[in-house]
Structures are given as structure tokens and as C-alpha cells.
Design an enzyme around this catalytic site. Sequence first.
Site, PDB file in Angstrom:
ATOM      1  N   HIS A  42       0.845  -1.201   0.000  1.00 36.91           N
ATOM      2  CA  HIS A  42       0.000   0.000   0.000  1.00 36.91           C
ATOM      3  C   HIS A  42       0.877   1.246   0.000  1.00 36.91           C
ATOM      4  CE1 HIS A  42      -4.153  -1.663   1.307  1.00 36.91           C
ATOM      5  NE2 HIS A  42      -3.510  -2.510   0.533  1.00 36.91           N
ATOM      6  N   TYR A  51      -9.754   5.195   6.773  1.00 37.82           N
ATOM      7  CA  TYR A  51     -10.064   5.574   8.158  1.00 37.82           C
ATOM      8  C   TYR A  51     -11.184   6.602   8.095  1.00 37.82           C
ATOM      9  CZ  TYR A  51      -5.682   3.412   9.767  1.00 37.82           C
ATOM     10  OH  TYR A  51      -4.675   2.528  10.067  1.00 37.82           O
ATOM     11  N   PRO A 110      -5.366   0.525  18.451  1.00 41.84           N
ATOM     12  CA  PRO A 110      -5.073  -0.021  17.120  1.00 41.84           C
ATOM     13  C   PRO A 110      -5.011   1.022  15.995  1.00 41.84           C
ATOM     14  CG  PRO A 110      -7.317  -0.562  17.781  1.00 41.84           C
ATOM     15  CD  PRO A 110      -6.664   0.057  18.967  1.00 41.84           C
ATOM     16  N   LYS A 134       0.210   0.052  15.054  1.00 42.35           N
ATOM     17  CA  LYS A 134       1.611   0.030  15.492  1.00 42.35           C
ATOM     18  C   LYS A 134       1.970  -1.150  16.403  1.00 42.35           C
ATOM     19  CE  LYS A 134       3.136   3.456  13.246  1.00 42.35           C
ATOM     20  NZ  LYS A 134       3.616   2.951  11.974  1.00 42.35           N
ATOM     21  N   TYR A 188       3.354   6.771   9.871  1.00 37.52           N
ATOM     22  CA  TYR A 188       2.555   5.604   9.478  1.00 37.52           C
ATOM     23  C   TYR A 188       3.445   4.514   8.874  1.00 37.52           C
ATOM     24  CZ  TYR A 188      -1.694   3.067   8.350  1.00 37.52           C
ATOM     25  OH  TYR A 188      -2.688   2.113   8.318  1.00 37.52           O
TER      26      TYR A 188
END
Length: 388
Positions: A72, A200, A292, A296, A383
Site C-alpha cells: 500500500h 479511516y 489499534p 503500530k 505511518y
Amino acid sequence: MRTQVAIIGAGPAGLLLGQLLHRHGIDNIILERQTGEYVLSRVRAGVIEQVTMDLLDEAGVGARMHADGLVHEGVQICVDGVRHRISFKEMTGKAVMVYGQTELTKDLMDGRAAAGATTVYSAHEVALHDFSTDKPRVTYRTGGATQEISCDFVAGCDGFHGVSRKSVPARAIASHERVYPLGWLGILSDTPPVSDELIYVHHPLGFALCSMRSPTRSRYYLQCSLAEDIDSWPDDRFWEELKPRLDDEARERLVTGPSIEKSIAPLRSFVAEPMRFGRLFLAGDAAHIVPPTGAKGLNLAASDVRYLAHALIEHYKDKSDAGLDHYSARALARVWKAERFSWWMTTMLHQISDNPFDRKIQLAELDYLFRSKAAATVFAENYVGLPY
Ligand code: APR
Ligand code: PHB
């Protein structure tokens, strides 16, 4: 029995540590309370940082991940029905791998079996002894008999509820904690994902996440209250609660179907300091928990293991304890940055507060993230994983 490193827990942290040590000729035994099947039945996040991928390759267990994992190069954030994309590639030159933790655990178990290393499953009443001396011991019960392992070091990789952290005298350990008044209700379904990338979702009805395990298997989450009863969430109710939180395109593309797993996970930030007590070293969830949001948990467990494995290799090969002496400080420096990022993402994306001021601040934060290259770069570099 005798071994060099006794590892408590066969989650990703314990298995990965065992594999890295084994490849450097360091003998280790893993003691796991549950059965192997039980360990493999747990569904957890599945986003792997580049540095974690590198470590899995170093451990010799990355082949299936590279073949089946999904690369991704960005992530999407949907705010009140409008989707925005943040490109990891553009901001950092890096990407993440979406590959289920269950698959990864299986690869680690297969690697361990191929190496012929010992894992004792269903090891009960594991107890740690004398780790403040240079002759630690671990005892456990199996098949009705008590067994004892003498070792040079103990690695506490037994998760948040494990025995290792609890074996440390309370005065020697400090705990820092933040509990959020919400949980994630997650389902896994054999339906194609709604998008090629994770979404998200920030929405007045509550946070949602559209994730995936493969082109035919999806993972979705909804923010829920901690008092929620899983039995009051038939699949239809889940899909009906998810739909209004999505943007029009995602709603149209959403394929619903029966769930193959459904669970509720509480959200918690937790760090125990230090991570070393004499010859006992904590790693992974045994020492820290992240909510979550940002995925991580697994990556932090891997980063602890990297520091610890290299320190133990240095101890045996170079007769130097520098890495062991620095382990706690090095691991915690990375842990706290991931704690910060996970806390920030969690508070920005969930409906947590009734105060309209807090909601305005969330929206300002999100707007800044979408408009400022600097803000997007900060997000992306966290990220994809900060460098070691
Ligand atoms: N004795 C032996 N084993 C134990 C004991 C005990 N007293 N207590 C717990 N365990 C085992 C658990 O059954 C589990 O298999 O330790 C293991 C810990 O594994 P995880 O909880 O997965 O923790 P960790 O390996 O640190 O993984 C960190 O992966 O599982 C996710 O949510 C976790 O994302 C996080 C990351
Ligand atoms: C998941 O796919 O389970 C997942 C993905 C991203 C997260 C958390 C969980 O932030």
C-alpha cells in the site's frame, strides 16, 4: 533443561526473537500458555512497516509475505462523507505491506518448526526466578509435572496479561496508562474490500475503518461503547451501522456478507518502564500497548525484538553488553513516538468528547493534515514507520 535464552510467549514477539536468535546459533526455548491452534485463531491488525518487513527477511520468514501481501503506497481518510488520500510514496518514498498477523504468525511457527527449535505449548503456571542474579530459572507445569529451565536470559514476550511484567517488584517498574472510553467492534468477511487502500473514517456517528486481508477478504471496524454486548451485533446490524459512515462511492461498492470472525477490542495506551530488570527483558505487548489506530502494535513488538536480538547476538559473539545495557532506553525512545502517533490518530478520528470545542479541533486538525504538505509528511513518516 538448559538453554541460553528462555522466551515466554509464542506471539509475534517471542516467535520472531526465537527465529533471529536461532539463525545466529543462540539456543532458545519458547514457553507458551496456549495451544498453537489457539494462538493462530487470534485476529489482529495486519499492516507491516518497511523496517518490520526487513526484520522478517532477516529472520528468513518473509517469502510468503512478499508473495501474498498487498503493498500500500497510501491511505485514505474520510471526513463526514468526503475522502482524502495521503500518499506515503510521495511524502516518504516508502510503503507499507498489508498482510494478516495470523499469516505472519503461521510463517514464524513454520520457520521455527523447520529450524527444529523447541516450543512448549500449553505450558502452565510459568514462573520466573532469580532474574536479578546471573543464573535465572523458569519453571512451568505440563502434563501434570513441574519442569525447570536454567538459562542466561529471560525474554518476557507474553503480552499485556503475561506473567513476566508481573514478576517484577512494583517499586522497580513505573506504568503509564490512558484508557479510552470506547472499543472497536471488528468483523472479518470473505467479501472483496471496498477500496484498494485502507479508509479511516471520521464521522459524527463514530469512527469506522475499512481494511482488508486479501483481494477477497475484508476487515471492518466500528467504534463502539465498552459496554457493548457482541451478541447484540448480528451481521446485518454491523453493515447497517457501517454504511451511513462511508462516502457515496464506498457505500455503493460495499459488498456485505456473513462474518467469519467478530470481536470487540478495548482501546488502551500503556507503557511500563524500564524494559529491563537484571536478566529479564520485556518486549512487545508485555511492556506496552497502543490503541489499534495506526496499526503500530505488531511493528513496535518487532522493533523491541530487533534491539533485543541484536543486543543478545552482541553479548554472545562480541562479548559486549553495550546493547543489553542500552536496550531499555533505545526501545522506549521508539515506543514513546509510536504511542504519541497512535494516541494522536485515536483522538483525532474518534467521537470521544461531548464538547463541541473538541470536535472543532478534530476537524481543524484533519483539514490541516489534508492541506499542509508538512502535516501530511509527518503523518506519512509515522505511518510507514520511523527509522531505528
Ligand atoms: N505463560 C506463557 N505464555 C503466556 C503467558 C504465560 N503466563 N501469558 C501470556 N502468554 C502468551 C499468550 O498466550 C500469547 O500467545 O504470550 C503471547 C503474547 O503474544 P501477544 O499478545 O500477541 O503479544 P506480542 O507477541 O508482544 O505481540 C505484539 O502482536 O498480538 C499482537 O496485539 C498484539 O499487535 C500486538 C503485537
Ligand atoms: C486491520 O486491518 O486489522 C487494521 C488496519 C489498520 C489499523 C488497525 C487494524 O490501524
